[in-house]
Design an enzyme around this catalytic site. Structure first.
Site, mmCIF file in Angstrom:
data_model
loop_
_atom_site.group_PDB
_atom_site.id
_atom_site.type_symbol
_atom_site.label_atom_id
_atom_site.label_comp_id
_atom_site.label_asym_id
_atom_site.label_seq_id
_atom_site.Cartn_x
_atom_site.Cartn_y
_atom_site.Cartn_z
ATOM 1 N N TYR A 153 1.084 -1.150 0.455
ATOM 2 C CA TYR A 153 0.374 -0.489 0.128
ATOM 3 C C TYR A 153 0.862 0.934 -0.062
ATOM 4 C CZ TYR A 153 -3.622 3.196 1.991
ATOM 5 O OH TYR A 153 -4.726 3.840 1.466
ATOM 6 N N LYS A 157 0.685 4.385 -3.078
ATOM 7 C CA LYS A 157 0.555 5.750 -2.472
ATOM 8 C C LYS A 157 1.156 6.941 -2.869
ATOM 9 C CE LYS A 157 -3.870 5.472 -1.312
ATOM 10 N NZ LYS A 157 -4.743 5.523 -2.349
#
Length: 252
Positions: A153, A157
């Site tokens: 993640y 991001k």
């Protein structure tokens, strides 16, 4: 803020930040395509917009699938008009420590966040270029700076930030801005699921987080939607290539 009615596409808009953003953009006067993996899941967001006098359509699409993305954007054009606002919000989490993380968990997260944003932006940008006006807002996260158990993640991001800055460089000459919003802890179904995995109540979880936030509370989806509302406005035409942390305090 003054607002010329536009057509907006919001991905991952069935709930959470995406749903709040879709409702806010509709309140700003825009027609909104509510996109999520399951079209039936979009019904609540679409109904809320229509009940408030706005225009919205729901549509199901896997943002990591090129054919589904192209079909969805074609439907947006047919049912609402050419889209010139895009919010790339679709995302998933598959948290685990590096040594436990599977290749599938890595690929799934990178595919939805990065491949999805790439495919949808590529499909929509032609309409923005033709209109000589456009707004792209990508959802990043404070996790882009690193977060235990989120190597996939965090990488996705952080990638969204580089993606955003390059879009700003390439599309600026056509009147298109690109910015990223990086939320801190936001109370959503996704963070509620995190609390469940930690085997603590959501209330206990959020209270603990709030103690670490300078403004003394956790974020709400509407906090992010308000920032996106500005970035997609006429007045934000000289703001591009920026990453705005909406986290209740300094985040970098």
């Amino acid at each position: 803020m003054t607002s010329t009615p536009r057509v907006a596409v919001v991905t991952g808009a069935a709930r959470g930040i995406g749903a709040a953003t879709a409702r806010r953009l509709a309140a700003d006067g825009h027609a909104v395509a509510v996109v999520d993996l399951d079209e039936s899941a979009c019904a609540e967001t679409v109904s809320a917009i229509k009940d408030s006098g706005g225009r919205a359509v729901g549509m199901g699409a896997d943002v990591s699938d090129p054919a589904q993305v192209e079909a969805a954007v074609a439907r947006v054009v047919e049912q609402l008009g050419a889209p010139t606002i895009l919010v790339n919000n679709a995302g998933i989490i598959r948290d685990n420590l590096l040594f436990k993380m599977t290749v599938d968990d890595w690929d799934a997260v990178l595919s939805v966040h990065l491949r999805g944003a790439f495919l949808v932006t590529k499909a929509v940008q032609a309409h923005m270029v033709e209109a000589k006006w456009g707004r792209v807002v990508n959802l990043s996260s404070t996790s882009a700076q690193g977060n235990r158990g989120q190597v996939n993640y965090s990488a996705a991001k952080a990638g969204m930030q580089g993606f955003t800055k390059t879009l700003a460089i390439e599309l600026g000459r056509y009147g298109v801005t690109a910015n990223a919003v990086a939320p801190g802890f936001i109370a959503t179904d996704m963070t509620r699921a995190t609390a469940e995995r930690m085997k603590i109540s959501f209330e206990e979880f959020t209270e603990g987080v709030a103690e670490q936030v300078p403004v003394g509370r956790v974020g709400q989806p509407e906090d992010i939607a308000a920032t996106i509302s500005f970035l997609t406005s006429e007045e934000a035409g000289f703001v591009s290539g920026q990453v705005i942390y909406v986290a209740g305090g300094p985040a970098d």
